[in-house]
Design an enzyme around this catalytic site. Structure first.
Site, mmCIF file in Angstrom:
data_model
loop_
_atom_site.group_PDB
_atom_site.id
_atom_site.type_symbol
_atom_site.label_atom_id
_atom_site.label_comp_id
_atom_site.label_asym_id
_atom_site.label_seq_id
_atom_site.Cartn_x
_atom_site.Cartn_y
_atom_site.Cartn_z
ATOM 1 N N ASP A 8 0.794 -1.246 0.000
ATOM 2 C CA ASP A 8 0.000 0.000 0.000
ATOM 3 C C ASP A 8 0.824 1.294 0.000
ATOM 4 O OD1 ASP A 8 -1.886 -1.990 0.319
ATOM 5 O OD2 ASP A 8 -2.788 -1.184 2.143
ATOM 6 N N ASP A 46 -4.617 -0.850 -1.649
ATOM 7 C CA ASP A 46 -5.908 -0.710 -0.985
ATOM 8 C C ASP A 46 -6.851 -0.095 -2.025
ATOM 9 O OD1 ASP A 46 -7.067 -1.275 1.504
ATOM 10 O OD2 ASP A 46 -6.909 0.818 2.192
ATOM 11 N N HIS A 81 -10.628 6.885 2.135
ATOM 12 C CA HIS A 81 -9.269 6.777 1.587
ATOM 13 C C HIS A 81 -9.223 5.715 0.497
ATOM 14 C CE1 HIS A 81 -9.474 3.489 4.488
ATOM 15 N NE2 HIS A 81 -8.560 2.880 3.753
ATOM 16 N N LYS A 106 -6.993 -5.078 -2.733
ATOM 17 C CA LYS A 106 -7.731 -5.584 -1.576
ATOM 18 C C LYS A 106 -8.689 -4.520 -1.075
ATOM 19 C CE LYS A 106 -3.926 -4.213 1.447
ATOM 20 N NZ LYS A 106 -4.618 -3.292 2.350
ATOM 21 N N CYS A 151 -1.688 -2.772 7.821
ATOM 22 C CA CYS A 151 -1.659 -3.654 6.646
ATOM 23 C C CYS A 151 -0.359 -4.452 6.540
ATOM 24 C CB CYS A 151 -1.943 -2.847 5.388
ATOM 25 S SG CYS A 151 -3.643 -2.207 5.422
#
Ligand SMILES: [Zn+2]
Length: 203
Positions: A8, A46, A81, A106, A151
């Site tokens: 990410d 993300d 976000h 994801k 994460c």
């Protein structure tokens, strides 16, 4: 095979972004330097729909950073976000991407959050990352990216559970909460993971 997993490294997690990780941008040059030392480099992203259940604004009276119960899981309510196809969800513009063979997205299911690059937080749906790594012959995984206490941490726990060796490159990650990161590091070590500095890899 030594594999670098970049978690990410996206605009919204950088200083000035919607869910900024303090000094998150400092890791980008380190990750760029690391990549040539690995046989395989992959990344996660993300990638939320606008109606994602982790966003505070999608809950009546939801407050940012409050913890609620979401279908039996403790869920932190985040600012909006990494919405799909926005500038905030793009990888940091200075991250070198020519060695990244695959990007695993994801958090695409609105009903459940996904910190780990392997599974959603309820451990129901896989991203396919474990199967991909096995087919590639990847056994030794090295993790970097954002955020260290969410994460990156949960990706390492899933990697260990899936039978990979997992190492956190400590200076190539940044945490949202320093004390939570200390707890995360202890848990990584307790579960058989490793923690090292990038200098060890450059040597
Ligand atoms: Zn998210």
């Amino acid at each position: 095979m030594k594999t670098l997993v970049i978690i990410d490294v996206q605009n919204d997690f950088m200083p000035g972004g919607a869910l900024a990780v303090p000094r998150g941008d400092e890791i980008v040059p380190i990750i760029n330097k690391l990549q040539k030392h690995f046989d395989l480099v992959i990344a996660t992203q993300d990638w939320h729909p606008e109606n994602h259940s982790s966003f505070a604004e999608n809950h009546p009276n939801g407050k940012e950073f409050e913890i609620i119960d979401l279908n039996g899981q403790a869920q932190v309510l985040w600012p909006v976000h990494c919405v799909q196809n926005t500038q905030g969800s793009e990888l940091h513009p200075e991250l070198q991407t020519s060695k990244i063979e695959a990007i695993f997205r994801k958090g695409t299911d609105h009903s459940v959050d996904s910190y780990s690059g392997f599974y959603d937080n309820a451990h129901i749906k896989s991203t396919g990352l474990a199967g991909y790594l096995r087919e590639k012959g990847a056994k030794e995984l090295y993790f970097c990216g954002l955020a260290a206490d969410f994460c990156v941490f949960y990706s390492i726990l899933d990697a260990l559970e899936e039978g990979f060796s997992a190492c956190l490159i400590e200076d190539a990650t940044r945490a949202i909460d320093a004390s939570k990161f200390d707890e995360a590091k202890n848990e990584i070590l307790e579960k058989g993971g490793k923690i090292m500095h990038s200098e060890v890899i450059f040597e």
